[in-house]
Design an enzyme around this catalytic site. Structure first.
Site, mmCIF file in Angstrom:
data_model
loop_
_atom_site.group_PDB
_atom_site.id
_atom_site.type_symbol
_atom_site.label_atom_id
_atom_site.label_comp_id
_atom_site.label_asym_id
_atom_site.label_seq_id
_atom_site.Cartn_x
_atom_site.Cartn_y
_atom_site.Cartn_z
ATOM 1 N N HIS A 97 0.820 -1.206 0.000
ATOM 2 C CA HIS A 97 0.000 0.000 0.000
ATOM 3 C C HIS A 97 0.856 1.258 0.000
ATOM 4 O O HIS A 97 2.006 1.255 0.428
ATOM 5 C CB HIS A 97 -0.919 0.025 1.223
ATOM 6 C CG HIS A 97 -0.194 0.097 2.545
ATOM 7 N ND1 HIS A 97 0.556 -0.946 3.046
ATOM 8 C CD2 HIS A 97 -0.108 1.088 3.467
ATOM 9 C CE1 HIS A 97 1.066 -0.612 4.220
ATOM 10 N NE2 HIS A 97 0.689 0.632 4.493
ATOM 11 N N ASP A 157 0.734 4.769 1.973
ATOM 12 C CA ASP A 157 0.102 5.196 3.219
ATOM 13 C C ASP A 157 -1.062 6.138 2.932
ATOM 14 O O ASP A 157 -0.900 7.165 2.255
ATOM 15 C CB ASP A 157 1.122 5.895 4.133
ATOM 16 C CG ASP A 157 1.998 4.906 4.871
ATOM 17 O OD1 ASP A 157 1.542 3.773 5.129
ATOM 18 O OD2 ASP A 157 3.156 5.256 5.183
ATOM 19 N N HIS A 170 4.670 -0.175 0.078
ATOM 20 C CA HIS A 170 5.454 -0.964 1.017
ATOM 21 C C HIS A 170 4.599 -2.027 1.677
ATOM 22 O O HIS A 170 3.367 -1.982 1.650
ATOM 23 C CB HIS A 170 6.115 -0.072 2.072
ATOM 24 C CG HIS A 170 5.143 0.616 2.985
ATOM 25 N ND1 HIS A 170 4.378 1.696 2.595
ATOM 26 C CD2 HIS A 170 4.801 0.373 4.286
ATOM 27 C CE1 HIS A 170 3.623 2.096 3.597
ATOM 28 N NE2 HIS A 170 3.862 1.299 4.628
ATOM 29 N N ARG A 173 6.487 6.111 14.129
ATOM 30 C CA ARG A 173 6.305 6.596 12.759
ATOM 31 C C ARG A 173 5.828 8.040 12.738
ATOM 32 O O ARG A 173 5.005 8.442 13.557
ATOM 33 C CB ARG A 173 5.276 5.723 12.030
ATOM 34 C CG ARG A 173 5.112 6.064 10.553
ATOM 35 C CD ARG A 173 4.002 5.254 9.912
ATOM 36 N NE ARG A 173 2.686 5.772 10.253
ATOM 37 C CZ ARG A 173 1.545 5.225 9.849
ATOM 38 N NH1 ARG A 173 1.564 4.134 9.112
ATOM 39 N NH2 ARG A 173 0.395 5.771 10.188
#
Length: 293
Positions: free
Chosen positions: A98, A100, A253, A268
């Site tokens: 996907h 993000d 990723h 993150r």
């Protein structure tokens, strides 16, 4: 005067690492600009920074744009709300290909994740250069895709998660009620390099707008298979303290879920582009993705 960082390529098409990154003080403008240049060139950039502080994490994020306070995931709090905590012990996972948050009208442009707790084995992350995947398409396919857009829908993976018992029915209803979906061009132009990249993933993309269902499915299946070729892939085996920065505009990723019952905890920061004051600076193919339902 020597450059603020040294960069070593880790793959012929995608991936590099920054060496000799000095975090003893505040990150200089020259260092941040060098990191940005390396990221734009290599699409995925590995930083070996076990001493990185949350403030430094956010300083790097703010160089690229506006850090996100995530809607669903917990964060560090106490002035670091823009650093999201992704912890397998809380049921968090990202083991699907996907971009993000591509279901948003303006998805994050850059994501940067640091490993805090890792399993003894496994837990690697893979990225695919959608720029390289686009470059390898035939001229006829590039012509066919020009002007087409696809729907990115948060509800699609949530439905699958509900069916497999990964999320509760209450969580499913909460997410679906937000109706997070958006139409984006299948091919997007990078605002810095001007290079074209495919913009789709098997996780969020449901169909190509304006095509018959069978035609849409056939084209998407071909593109998904085309993108998965190993020559477009970079895989990182994490060490605690590593931070990987990736260009969410041009890579997808997948965080491999192969380490149960061990824990994997990541910090993150996702970054949105700063609002442009001059709408004329927006590439016409970027401006074309302004439809929401």
């Amino acid at each position: 005067m020597s450059p603020p960082i040294s960069v070593r390529a880790l793959g012929p098409r995608i991936g590099a690492e920054a060496l000799a990154l000095d975090l003893s003080g505040m990150l200089s403008a020259q260092t941040l600009e060098a990191l940005e240049a390396a990221l734009v060139q290599h699409e995925v950039l590995v930083l070996h920074v076990p001493e990185l502080s949350p403030d430094q994490h956010l300083a790097i994020a703010r160089h690229f744009g506006e850090p996100e306070v995530h809607t669903f995931y917990p964060n560090l709090g106490a002035g670091h709300e823009q650093i999201t905590v992704i912890d397998s012990k809380l049921g968090d996972r990202a083991d699907m290909w996907h971009h993000d948050e591509s279901f948003l009208p303006s998805p994050p442009i850059v994501t940067m994740t640091q490993a805090r707790i890792l399993p003894p084995l496994g837990g690697d992350t893979c990225w695919i250069s959608m720029t390289s995947a686009y470059d390898a398409l035939s001229a006829r396919m590039k012509q066919y895709l020009d002007g087409l857009s696809a729907w990115h829908d948060m509800n699609a993976p949530m439905t699958a998660a509900l069916q497999h018992g990964v999320v509760t029915h209450e969580r499913y209803v909460e997410v679906v009620a937000q109706n997070r979906r958006h139409l984006h061009p299948l091919v997007r132009v990078h605002p810095v390099t001007g290079r074209r990249a495919l913009y789709l993933s098997p996780t969020y993309v449901t169909h190509i707008d304006g095509l018959a269902p069978a035609e849409s499915r056939a084209i998407l299946d071909y593109l998904f298979g085309h993108c998965m070729q190993v020559e477009y892939l970079f895989k990182h085996r994490w060490t605690v303290g590593d931070m990987v920065v990736w260009d969410n505009r041009s890579v997808i990723h997948n965080a491999i879920l192969d380490y149960a019952p061990h824990q994997r905890r990541m910090h993150r920061a996702s970054v949105f582009a700063r609002q442009r004051t001059n709408s004329a600076s927006t590439h016409p193919e970027e401006a074309a993705c302004a439809t929401t339902i």
